[in-house]
Write a protein that holds these residues in place. Sequence first.
Motif, PDB file in Angstrom:
ATOM      1  N   ILE A  23      -1.571   2.935  -1.265  1.00 11.09           N
ATOM      2  CA  ILE A  23      -0.364   2.505  -0.557  1.00 11.09           C
ATOM      3  C   ILE A  23      -0.244   3.186   0.800  1.00 11.09           C
ATOM      4  CG2 ILE A  23       1.117   4.293  -1.569  1.00 11.09           C
ATOM      5  CD1 ILE A  23       2.042   0.614  -0.801  1.00 11.09           C
ATOM      6  N   THR A  24      -0.904   4.345   0.952  1.00  8.25           N
ATOM      7  CA  THR A  24      -0.826   5.058   2.222  1.00  8.25           C
ATOM      8  C   THR A  24      -1.563   4.345   3.342  1.00  8.25           C
ATOM      9  OG1 THR A  24      -2.749   6.415   1.652  1.00  8.25           O
ATOM     10  CG2 THR A  24      -0.573   7.293   1.088  1.00  8.25           C
ATOM     11  N   GLN A  25      -2.325   3.277   3.008  1.00  6.38           N
ATOM     12  CA  GLN A  25      -3.017   2.500   4.032  1.00  6.38           C
ATOM     13  C   GLN A  25      -2.124   1.431   4.657  1.00  6.38           C
ATOM     14  OE1 GLN A  25      -6.599   2.058   1.160  1.00  6.38           O
ATOM     15  NE2 GLN A  25      -7.494   1.866   3.184  1.00  6.38           N
ATOM     16  N   PHE A  26      -0.848   1.417   4.283  1.00  3.54           N
ATOM     17  CA  PHE A  26       0.117   0.469   4.846  1.00  3.54           C
ATOM     18  C   PHE A  26       1.121   1.247   5.703  1.00  3.54           C
ATOM     19  CE2 PHE A  26      -1.488  -1.480   1.022  1.00  3.54           C
ATOM     20  CZ  PHE A  26      -1.634  -2.828   1.349  1.00  3.54           C
ATOM     21  N   PRO A  27       0.903   1.319   7.022  1.00  2.39           N
ATOM     22  CA  PRO A  27       1.801   2.121   7.869  1.00  2.39           C
ATOM     23  C   PRO A  27       3.257   1.691   7.786  1.00  2.39           C
ATOM     24  CG  PRO A  27      -0.166   1.456   9.086  1.00  2.39           C
ATOM     25  CD  PRO A  27      -0.193   0.701   7.788  1.00  2.39           C
ATOM     26  N   GLN A  28       3.498   0.372   7.634  1.00  2.00           N
ATOM     27  CA  GLN A  28       4.888  -0.093   7.642  1.00  2.00           C
ATOM     28  C   GLN A  28       5.705   0.484   6.498  1.00  2.00           C
ATOM     29  OE1 GLN A  28       2.330  -1.933   6.645  1.00  2.00           O
ATOM     30  NE2 GLN A  28       2.913  -3.715   5.406  1.00  2.00           N
ATOM     31  N   VAL A  29       5.049   0.742   5.338  1.00  2.00           N
ATOM     32  CA  VAL A  29       5.802   1.281   4.206  1.00  2.00           C
ATOM     33  C   VAL A  29       5.851   2.813   4.257  1.00  2.00           C
ATOM     34  CG1 VAL A  29       3.913   1.467   2.518  1.00  2.00           C
ATOM     35  CG2 VAL A  29       6.223   0.985   1.736  1.00  2.00           C
ATOM     36  N   VAL A  30       4.799   3.464   4.746  1.00  5.01           N
ATOM     37  CA  VAL A  30       4.810   4.921   4.874  1.00  5.01           C
ATOM     38  C   VAL A  30       5.871   5.351   5.885  1.00  5.01           C
ATOM     39  CG1 VAL A  30       3.487   6.953   5.546  1.00  5.01           C
ATOM     40  CG2 VAL A  30       2.387   5.144   4.209  1.00  5.01           C
ATOM     41  N   LEU A  31       5.850   4.703   7.053  1.00  2.24           N
ATOM     42  CA  LEU A  31       6.854   5.027   8.076  1.00  2.24           C
ATOM     43  C   LEU A  31       8.246   4.596   7.616  1.00  2.24           C
ATOM     44  CD1 LEU A  31       4.870   4.022  11.294  1.00  2.24           C
ATOM     45  CD2 LEU A  31       5.306   6.329  10.421  1.00  2.24           C
ATOM     46  N   GLY A  32       8.304   3.521   6.826  1.00  2.00           N
ATOM     47  CA  GLY A  32       9.586   3.098   6.267  1.00  2.00           C
ATOM     48  C   GLY A  32      10.160   4.153   5.339  1.00  2.00           C
ATOM     49  N   ALA A  33       9.290   4.803   4.557  1.00  2.00           N
ATOM     50  CA  ALA A  33       9.745   5.873   3.667  1.00  2.00           C
ATOM     51  C   ALA A  33      10.270   7.056   4.478  1.00  2.00           C
ATOM     52  CB  ALA A  33       8.606   6.317   2.752  1.00  2.00           C
ATOM     53  N   VAL A  34       9.604   7.368   5.590  1.00  2.00           N
ATOM     54  CA  VAL A  34      10.078   8.459   6.457  1.00  2.00           C
ATOM     55  C   VAL A  34      11.435   8.093   7.056  1.00  2.00           C
ATOM     56  CG1 VAL A  34       9.602   9.838   8.516  1.00  2.00           C
ATOM     57  CG2 VAL A  34       7.725   9.207   6.972  1.00  2.00           C
TER      58      VAL A  34
END
Length: 437
Positions: free
Chosen positions: A238-249
């Motif tokens: 899942i860490t290969q999806f920037p939109q969701v990682v940055l969304g979590a931040v």
Amino acid sequence: MIEANQEAVRNKSSLLPMFIIGTLFFIFGFVTWLNGSLIPFLQIICELNEFQALFVTFAFYIAYTVMALPMSSILKRTGYKNGMAVGLALMAVGALVFIAAAQSANYALFLAALFVLGTGLTILQTASNPYVVMIGPKETAAVRISIMGLINKGAGVIVPIVFTALVLSGFEGFTAEHLAQLGEAERQAQIEELSNRLVVPYLYMAAVLAALIALVKFSSLPELEFETETEHENKGSITQFPQVVLGAVALFFYVGIEVIAADTIGLYGSALGVPNFAALTSYTMVFMVIGYLVGVTCIPRFLSQQQALVLSGIAGMLCVLGVTMASEQSTAIASVLWGWSGIPVVPDPITFVALMGLAHALVWPAIWPLALDGLGRFTAQGSALLIMGISGGAILPLAFGKVAHLTGDTQIAYWLGLPCYLFIFYYAVKGHKLRSW
């Protein structure tokens, strides 16, 4: 297969799913925003400073970080529908532990009960938010989440008033200074009586949660399935999806400042001598409800989800400036609602704290559809990662309390909100568009 499944869910009437999920969101709000009243209450009966009192939010919200991935594993085994029943059962257990904490007036036990409640909410949030996104068109997902937010924050408006009526009724002038003036025996007797007043409300809460287990378990709520997706087979994490990682931040910063605005306003009001400090959380929630109404009526007709997020970041930064630069002088004789005295020319800082609720109301509804877009079979993991962002509600208020305690100035501590809103603004402008690192 995944697209066919989602299309089938969308084609079914969304009325029943919205009713069931809406009921759950009311429970989310009731349990979550009760913390705003509990913090100044427990600060007094457990004799805590600001930093110690904000361990209430830490214990509650850190569960989202510690338990999000384990709860997503449970969802894979049980399915989303049964997983929600498991979450409700955990919350019922937490409510019962809270009763034991109240009878012993033990702060550590209070914190343990809050952690169990937060764990139950973790699996409920992980399961329910994808439901809201998937049961209708993607373009109106923020509207559906805004409706859920109205229900959630509506509970937030009600619960401090209910808490004050049930727990503090008959204890006018209930302050740490008042208790300090009593003799030791009388002080302990009053603390014990006040603490025991928490028993009946949490007993009712456990009963309601048990009834909701049956509602979810035996309802016709459709199941969501994401495991047969063939898209993104080249991505193993899942860490290969920037939109969701940055969304979590972004959610980390959002939930942090949301909790600060809702749960520290009572502490701040108490320090400034506002007589109704235990109910001040309601005012932040009222402004959040107004913000959600804007979302329901204006998205996507007048505002896109991305534009709403941009405006939220800007408005939040302006509110931080208002809180930190407004005068505290008139707040001690504040009115019940606004925190103004006399003829208001400039709102005092209490008012700006409440207005933060309006500023960031649309952040949660806007981030979820933007972050989950295109995840396919990674949706459950993506949802869990976003839920982990709720840990901002554990860490940032604790940092707020530390700053307030060390400086002796709560007003200065609100500067922590500025980087929170700045990152939300960045995600709205650029972060949600990224599809590779």
